[in-house]
Design a protein around this motif. Structure first.
Motif, PDB file in Angstrom:
ATOM      1  N   PRO A  52       0.804  -1.220   0.000  1.00 29.59           N
ATOM      2  CA  PRO A  52       0.000   0.000   0.000  1.00 29.59           C
ATOM      3  C   PRO A  52       0.840   1.275   0.000  1.00 29.59           C
ATOM      4  O   PRO A  52       0.458   2.276  -0.604  1.00 29.59           O
ATOM      5  CB  PRO A  52      -0.823  -0.130   1.280  1.00 29.59           C
ATOM      6  CG  PRO A  52      -0.992  -1.607   1.457  1.00 29.59           C
ATOM      7  CD  PRO A  52       0.318  -2.191   1.009  1.00 29.59           C
ATOM      8  N   VAL A  53       2.012   1.241   0.654  1.00 26.99           N
ATOM      9  CA  VAL A  53       2.855   2.437   0.670  1.00 26.99           C
ATOM     10  C   VAL A  53       3.271   2.840  -0.748  1.00 26.99           C
ATOM     11  O   VAL A  53       3.463   4.028  -1.032  1.00 26.99           O
ATOM     12  CB  VAL A  53       4.095   2.229   1.577  1.00 26.99           C
ATOM     13  CG1 VAL A  53       5.065   1.209   0.995  1.00 26.99           C
ATOM     14  CG2 VAL A  53       4.797   3.553   1.841  1.00 26.99           C
ATOM     15  N   ASP A  54       3.378   1.872  -1.664  1.00 21.08           N
ATOM     16  CA  ASP A  54       3.748   2.191  -3.042  1.00 21.08           C
ATOM     17  C   ASP A  54       2.709   3.086  -3.709  1.00 21.08           C
ATOM     18  O   ASP A  54       3.057   4.066  -4.369  1.00 21.08           O
ATOM     19  CB  ASP A  54       3.906   0.904  -3.870  1.00 21.08           C
ATOM     20  CG  ASP A  54       5.159   0.123  -3.534  1.00 21.08           C
ATOM     21  OD1 ASP A  54       6.250   0.689  -3.666  1.00 21.08           O
ATOM     22  OD2 ASP A  54       5.044  -1.051  -3.153  1.00 21.08           O
ATOM     23  N   PHE A  55       1.429   2.722  -3.569  1.00 18.90           N
ATOM     24  CA  PHE A  55       0.435   3.548  -4.255  1.00 18.90           C
ATOM     25  C   PHE A  55       0.146   4.839  -3.489  1.00 18.90           C
ATOM     26  O   PHE A  55      -0.168   5.871  -4.096  1.00 18.90           O
ATOM     27  CB  PHE A  55      -0.837   2.779  -4.624  1.00 18.90           C
ATOM     28  CG  PHE A  55      -1.725   2.302  -3.516  1.00 18.90           C
ATOM     29  CD1 PHE A  55      -2.551   3.171  -2.827  1.00 18.90           C
ATOM     30  CD2 PHE A  55      -1.790   0.941  -3.194  1.00 18.90           C
ATOM     31  CE1 PHE A  55      -3.403   2.716  -1.832  1.00 18.90           C
ATOM     32  CE2 PHE A  55      -2.640   0.480  -2.191  1.00 18.90           C
ATOM     33  CZ  PHE A  55      -3.445   1.380  -1.508  1.00 18.90           C
ATOM     34  N   LYS A  56       0.303   4.822  -2.161  1.00 21.03           N
ATOM     35  CA  LYS A  56       0.134   6.067  -1.407  1.00 21.03           C
ATOM     36  C   LYS A  56       1.246   7.051  -1.759  1.00 21.03           C
ATOM     37  O   LYS A  56       1.012   8.263  -1.886  1.00 21.03           O
ATOM     38  CB  LYS A  56       0.102   5.764   0.098  1.00 21.03           C
ATOM     39  CG  LYS A  56      -1.172   5.009   0.492  1.00 21.03           C
ATOM     40  CD  LYS A  56      -1.157   4.501   1.915  1.00 21.03           C
ATOM     41  CE  LYS A  56      -2.460   3.749   2.205  1.00 21.03           C
ATOM     42  NZ  LYS A  56      -2.478   3.165   3.562  1.00 21.03           N
ATOM     43  N   ARG A  57       2.443   6.515  -1.958  1.00 17.49           N
ATOM     44  CA  ARG A  57       3.561   7.355  -2.415  1.00 17.49           C
ATOM     45  C   ARG A  57       3.261   7.932  -3.800  1.00 17.49           C
ATOM     46  O   ARG A  57       3.461   9.122  -4.044  1.00 17.49           O
ATOM     47  CB  ARG A  57       4.837   6.505  -2.449  1.00 17.49           C
ATOM     48  CG  ARG A  57       6.070   7.250  -2.914  1.00 17.49           C
ATOM     49  CD  ARG A  57       7.235   6.284  -3.091  1.00 17.49           C
ATOM     50  NE  ARG A  57       8.468   6.996  -3.402  1.00 17.49           N
ATOM     51  CZ  ARG A  57       9.585   6.411  -3.789  1.00 17.49           C
ATOM     52  NH1 ARG A  57       9.645   5.082  -3.904  1.00 17.49           N
ATOM     53  NH2 ARG A  57      10.658   7.133  -4.058  1.00 17.49           N
ATOM     54  N   GLY A  60       1.118  10.821  -3.978  1.00 16.07           N
ATOM     55  CA  GLY A  60       1.675  12.062  -3.455  1.00 16.07           C
ATOM     56  C   GLY A  60       1.399  12.314  -1.992  1.00 16.07           C
ATOM     57  O   GLY A  60       1.500  13.451  -1.517  1.00 16.07           O
ATOM     58  N   TRP A  61       1.076  11.256  -1.232  1.00 13.76           N
ATOM     59  CA  TRP A  61       0.724  11.422   0.184  1.00 13.76           C
ATOM     60  C   TRP A  61       1.880  11.960   1.014  1.00 13.76           C
ATOM     61  O   TRP A  61       1.674  12.584   2.037  1.00 13.76           O
ATOM     62  CB  TRP A  61       0.225  10.109   0.786  1.00 13.76           C
ATOM     63  CG  TRP A  61      -1.186   9.788   0.428  1.00 13.76           C
ATOM     64  CD1 TRP A  61      -1.861  10.176  -0.693  1.00 13.76           C
ATOM     65  CD2 TRP A  61      -2.096   8.998   1.198  1.00 13.76           C
ATOM     66  NE1 TRP A  61      -3.130   9.666  -0.683  1.00 13.76           N
ATOM     67  CE2 TRP A  61      -3.311   8.948   0.476  1.00 13.76           C
ATOM     68  CE3 TRP A  61      -2.004   8.330   2.415  1.00 13.76           C
ATOM     69  CZ2 TRP A  61      -4.429   8.253   0.927  1.00 13.76           C
ATOM     70  CZ3 TRP A  61      -3.113   7.629   2.871  1.00 13.76           C
ATOM     71  CH2 TRP A  61      -4.318   7.591   2.131  1.00 13.76           C
ATOM     72  N   PHE A  62       3.123  11.664   0.592  1.00 19.48           N
ATOM     73  CA  PHE A  62       4.260  12.207   1.342  1.00 19.48           C
ATOM     74  C   PHE A  62       5.306  12.792   0.394  1.00 19.48           C
ATOM     75  O   PHE A  62       6.508  12.619   0.561  1.00 19.48           O
ATOM     76  CB  PHE A  62       4.855  11.165   2.299  1.00 19.48           C
ATOM     77  CG  PHE A  62       5.130   9.810   1.707  1.00 19.48           C
ATOM     78  CD1 PHE A  62       6.392   9.469   1.265  1.00 19.48           C
ATOM     79  CD2 PHE A  62       4.119   8.860   1.623  1.00 19.48           C
ATOM     80  CE1 PHE A  62       6.653   8.210   0.744  1.00 19.48           C
ATOM     81  CE2 PHE A  62       4.366   7.596   1.107  1.00 19.48           C
ATOM     82  CZ  PHE A  62       5.640   7.275   0.655  1.00 19.48           C
ATOM     83  N   LYS A  63       4.806  13.547  -0.584  1.00 21.26           N
ATOM     84  CA  LYS A  63       5.702  14.131  -1.588  1.00 21.26           C
ATOM     85  C   LYS A  63       6.723  15.095  -0.986  1.00 21.26           C
ATOM     86  O   LYS A  63       7.814  15.263  -1.528  1.00 21.26           O
ATOM     87  CB  LYS A  63       4.907  14.805  -2.706  1.00 21.26           C
ATOM     88  CG  LYS A  63       4.064  15.985  -2.296  1.00 21.26           C
ATOM     89  CD  LYS A  63       3.461  16.680  -3.529  1.00 21.26           C
ATOM     90  CE  LYS A  63       2.104  16.105  -3.867  1.00 21.26           C
ATOM     91  NZ  LYS A  63       1.428  16.873  -4.941  1.00 21.26           N
ATOM     92  N   VAL A 252       0.826   5.175   7.404  1.00 24.70           N
ATOM     93  CA  VAL A 252       1.221   5.658   6.091  1.00 24.70           C
ATOM     94  C   VAL A 252       0.080   6.529   5.623  1.00 24.70           C
ATOM     95  O   VAL A 252      -0.923   6.034   5.132  1.00 24.70           O
ATOM     96  CB  VAL A 252       1.468   4.509   5.086  1.00 24.70           C
ATOM     97  CG1 VAL A 252       1.819   5.092   3.739  1.00 24.70           C
ATOM     98  CG2 VAL A 252       2.580   3.609   5.561  1.00 24.70           C
ATOM     99  N   GLY A 253       0.217   7.795   5.802  1.00 23.26           N
ATOM    100  CA  GLY A 253      -0.881   8.666   5.411  1.00 23.26           C
ATOM    101  C   GLY A 253      -0.547  10.106   5.656  1.00 23.26           C
ATOM    102  O   GLY A 253       0.580  10.464   5.974  1.00 23.26           O
TER     103      GLY A 253
END
Length: 317
Positions: A52-57, A60-63, A252-253
């Protein structure tokens, strides 16, 4: 630097040069093979898992703390060492390895990840692949099992304690359940999942499967020593823990709950868990494998939240 057989200067890799949905992913046939730093090894990627961290990245969740675009995504890798840096001592060319290539999940993850033919990794983040696992199984483990283990350790979890795992059928949840039961010696493991996944929970060793479509877990009379929230339930999780107990959140958010933690990857954790993996006490759960040219389809499936266990990319050219 010691090197092996001829390594090309360019490789195939999945790339995105803007943040967004799966449509921003492109297969590029001319990406430069990463340079290997002194403390790194170059791995020929055989399998890579999605998280999930791949698609959250990618969304742009933690750009603000990300590497610069364009980005080759991918945290989990299993493959073969083909080149070693001048100060790398742990591995040699030909070694079969696996690991999470990003020491800090959200703070400057690598610009060149594992969804590529080659990836460069600090050797301290890798471990020798257990002989009993194939590359697909090995690739499915690192980020999820390290997260599961680190969270249980941070909670001070130990034999005789009870735990409720929220999202017990997912990639990380399925490993939290197994580690709590078979490594830490939980007295009772409860876990939530949808109706059709309850039997799967029992197969992992769950004592009390909870159908979240029918039951509000926070209204159960029984409370737990630890609630491990792998499903982003937030405030509801706090209501299920005993007085003096601990809630662990996988964060992760965009906003992090107070008791959350962000994984710090390390190969030592994988080496520590190797006996449990080789004995089969803890087993990797792979839902689906997609070939390298179907990464978009693989992400679409992962983002549908239907997966039981992990989604892995294999074979990689």
């Amino acid at each position: 630097m010691a090197s092996s057989t001829t390594i090309p200067s360019e490789m195939k890799a999945w790339v995105y040069d803007e943040y967004g949905g799966v449509e921003v992913l492109k297969l590029d046939h001319k990406v430069a093979v990463p340079e290997v730093k002194d403390n790194q090894v170059l791995v020929k990627v055989i399998a890579a898992a999605l998280n999930p961290v791949d698609f959250k990245r990618r969304l742009g969740w933690f750009k603000a703390t990300d590497s610069p675009l364009p980005i080759v995504p991918g945290y989990d890798v299993a493959g073969v060492v083909v080149k070693v840096g001048s100060q790398a001592e742990e591995f040699k060319v030909g070694d079969e390895v696996y690991g999470d290539i990003n020491e800090n999940a959200l703070d400057g993850p690598k610009q060149f990840g594992s969804l590529a033919e080659y990836t460069a990794v600090e050797e301290k983040l890798l471990a020798h692949k257990p002989k009993s696992l194939d590359f697909v199984q090995a690739a499915s483990l690192p980020l999820a099992i390290e997260t599961a283990y680190e969270g249980l350790e941070r909670a001070g979890f130990s034999a005789g304690k009870s735990i409720l795992v929220l999202g017990g059928a997912g990639g990380t949840g399925s490993l939290i359940v197994q580690l709590a039961k078979h490594v830490f010696g939980a007295s009772k493991v409860a876990a939530t999942a949808s109706t059709k996944k309850l039997e799967f929970l029992v197969s992992l060793g769950v004592d009390q499967p909870i159908d979240y479509t029918q039951v509000k877990f926070e209204e159960l009379t029984e409370k737990f020593d630890v609630v491990y929230d792998a499903a982003g339930e937030g405030d509801r999780a706090v209501k299920a823990v005993k007085e003096g107990g601990i809630v662990v959140n996988i964060a992760v958010g965009e906003s992090l709950p107070p008791a959350s933690f962000i994984l710090t990857s390390n190969g030592e954790c994988l080496e520590k868990l190797k006996p449990f993996l080789e004995s089969g006490k803890v087993r990797p759960i792979v839902d689906r494998c997609y070939p390298f040219d179907q990464v978009v389809e693989a992400f679409t499936y992962l983002e549908s939240k239907r997966a039981v266990g992990k989604v892995v990319i294999h074979p990689i050219p």
